[in-house]
Structure formats: C-alpha cells, structure tokens
Design a protein around this motif. Structure first.
Motif, PDB file in Angstrom:
ATOM      1  N   HIS A  63       0.800  -1.223   0.000  1.00 33.61           N
ATOM      2  CA  HIS A  63       0.000   0.000   0.000  1.00 33.61           C
ATOM      3  C   HIS A  63       0.837   1.279   0.000  1.00 33.61           C
ATOM      4  O   HIS A  63       2.065   1.262   0.112  1.00 33.61           O
ATOM      5  N   GLY A  65      -1.955   4.561   3.745  1.00 33.33           N
ATOM      6  CA  GLY A  65      -2.914   3.559   3.297  1.00 33.33           C
ATOM      7  C   GLY A  65      -2.888   2.306   4.147  1.00 33.33           C
ATOM      8  O   GLY A  65      -2.486   2.318   5.313  1.00 33.33           O
ATOM      9  N   MET A  84      -7.262  -1.247   1.331  1.00 29.81           N
ATOM     10  CA  MET A  84      -7.497  -0.667   0.013  1.00 29.81           C
ATOM     11  C   MET A  84      -7.753  -1.744  -1.040  1.00 29.81           C
ATOM     12  O   MET A  84      -8.625  -1.603  -1.894  1.00 29.81           O
ATOM     13  N   ASN A  96       0.171  -5.104   5.486  1.00 31.90           N
ATOM     14  CA  ASN A  96       0.112  -3.869   6.262  1.00 31.90           C
ATOM     15  C   ASN A  96       1.518  -3.576   6.770  1.00 31.90           C
ATOM     16  O   ASN A  96       2.065  -4.334   7.581  1.00 31.90           O
ATOM     17  N   ASP A 139      -5.747   7.376  -6.568  1.00 32.31           N
ATOM     18  CA  ASP A 139      -6.386   6.105  -6.200  1.00 32.31           C
ATOM     19  C   ASP A 139      -6.930   5.408  -7.432  1.00 32.31           C
ATOM     20  O   ASP A 139      -7.595   6.015  -8.271  1.00 32.31           O
TER      21      ASP A 139
END
Length: 285
Positions: A39, A43, A47, A67, A262
């Motif tokens: 990400h 973020g 997402m 993450n 995005d």
C-alpha cells in the motif's frame, strides 16, 4: 468487499515488529504466481480488500496484501513516526519471504505510490516473476512536481508541512487527501469514509523525508518484467516523471483516463484491475 480472507501474522523479533498480512485464497487456483499488494503512504491492506482481491481471486490468483508496520493490525503504531523508508523496505522483504514460504514461489508484487518505490528498491537487488508499479513515476521529478501542485492548491498547509517537516500538516486534512486521491467527478459522499481512513492513519514523517533524499534507484538486473500503471490526473505521477520511469525499465506505461492517485476504491476501479490482468496474461504470470 471480499470476505473470503483471513489475517495472518509475520512473526516479529526484538528489532522487527510483528506484521499483519491479509490472505485472500482463490477458490479455484489456476495461476502460477500469487499476487502481493503493497500500500501507499497513509494507506493499508484494506485498500485492496475492497475490490481488487475479489477480482483477482475470481481470475484464479491467490492474493496477499501487506500492512506495513504501524498500519492495520501490524505492530508499531506507537513508533511509526520514527520508521524509516529502510524499515518499510524490510517489511516488504519479510512479506515476500512469507508468501514464498506459504506458496513455494515468489509473488508478483504490485506496489502503489510509496509501495511502488519499495517494490523498485526490491527489484534493484532481487528478482521477481513480475513487478507492477502504480501511481508513481521517477521519484525526483514526481516529488518536485507534487510539491508545486501542493503549493498551488494548498499553499498554507503545504508551507506548514515544509517548515515543520510534519506530513500531517497537509495529509491530516480531508480536502488535500481527497484532491490527491480522486478527481472532481468522483463521488465525494461515497468516498468520504475511505478518505477519512487515510486521514486517520498515523504515518512516518521520517519516511516522507527519506523519499525526498532518496538516491536514484537503479534498474538492477533488468530480468524482472515491469508494468507501470497510473491515473492521467494523478498529481503525484505527472506524465514526464512516468515517462522517465518507463524509459528506465523499458516499459510502456498505461495511463488510466480521468483517474487520480487512487485506482482501487473509486468508481471505475475495474480499469486499473483490467490493465493489471492484461499485463499478467501477456507475460504468462
């Protein structure tokens, strides 16, 4: 949203935090390589869970989404502001090793924004079946253009950010985040919860500064096939910066029409997913 997923833990050490990686296994696996998503700044793995995970599961891909430390349920929230770009890079290295240990093959890595930079740093020294760089161009050119855009559109907040060295002076507000991520035609009301997640995510000022001081990233061996996909209205990936990056990797960039930073939760997210799929199939990945 894809619900066929589960959170896994990448074990930590006294020096490295435990990390969360989301796994979305395909019900009918028929692809040779898993996909690993990395990400962007502020973020998280969420997402990709919104749309992309389900899309690629249905195509037969096992999907993973990391993450980085201090994001999602990964450890390190209390110290994320001191994390360096090298710290994030080590998170990516560990995630790739983790996916390899589960699937017995290296993943195709798809990096968004800061995730794109981290992916480039990885293929500078190591090989992958494939790498997809999204929503960023040549770092120096892109960052300079973005700061000009920031000063033009949000002069007070940008100035406060530059003077203080704290990214929250800009990114801690809804409007700048929305204008970076989406276009004027995107549905503000529908997208408000997503923007709020970006705003509320603690981030590292040190990483923001590290990116500005980053030495040129080398191509590496050049054996990893590379795709470059950006929105044509992305203030962080102006066309010139993307062309410089594409020239380095001898890749033909894809510009998604009427999209900003995005490409995952906006209306028309299928355009980016379709371009990834076409490239994967073209390269037999």
């Amino acid at each position: 949203m894809n619900t066929n997923n589960f959170s896994q833990r990448i074990s930590g050490t006294t020096e490295q935090p435990e990390l969360e990686i989301l796994n979305f296994p395909a019900s009918k696996l028929n692809k040779p390589y898993p996909l690993l998503f990395i990400h962007c700044f502020s973020g998280g793995a969420w997402m990709f869970a919104e749309n992309y995970a389900s899309f690629f599961n249905h195509q037969g891909y096992d999907v993973f989404a990391l993450n980085l430390r201090g994001h999602g349920q990964s450890q390190g929230k209390e110290t994320v502001n001191q994390a360096s770009l090298q710290d994030y890079f080590q998170d990516v290295v560990r995630a790739i090793k983790f996916v390899k240990s589960l699937t017995e093959t290296y993943p195709v890595v798809i990096g968004h924004s800061i995730g794109s930079i981290l992916t480039r740093l990885y293929i500078q020294d190591y090989e992958l079946p494939g790498a997809i760089l999204m929503s960023f161009g040549d770092v120096k050119t892109a960052f300079s253009a973005f700061m000009i855009w920031s000063m033009k559109n949000f002069p007070v907040k940008s100035l406060k950010m530059m003077i203080s060295g704290k990214s929250e002076k800009m990114y801690g507000h809804f409007e700048p985040h929305f204008r970076i991520l989406f276009t004027k035609t995107d549905n503000r009301l529908k997208l408000k919860p997503f923007v709020q997640r970006f705003v509320e995510q603690p981030e590292s000022d040190r990483v923001f500064q590290d990116v500005q001081q980053l030495p040129p990233i080398q191509r590496g061996t050049g054996k990893t096939p590379v795709a470059i996909i950006v929105g044509d209205r992305d203030p962080i990936a102006p066309k010139k910066s993307v062309e410089i990056l594409a020239d380095l990797y001898q890749s033909s960039p894809v510009f998604i029409a009427n999209k900003a930073h995005d490409l995952f939760v906006c209306d028309g997210w299928e355009q980016g997913a379709d371009e990834i799929l076409k490239w994967l199939e073209k390269n037999h990945l």
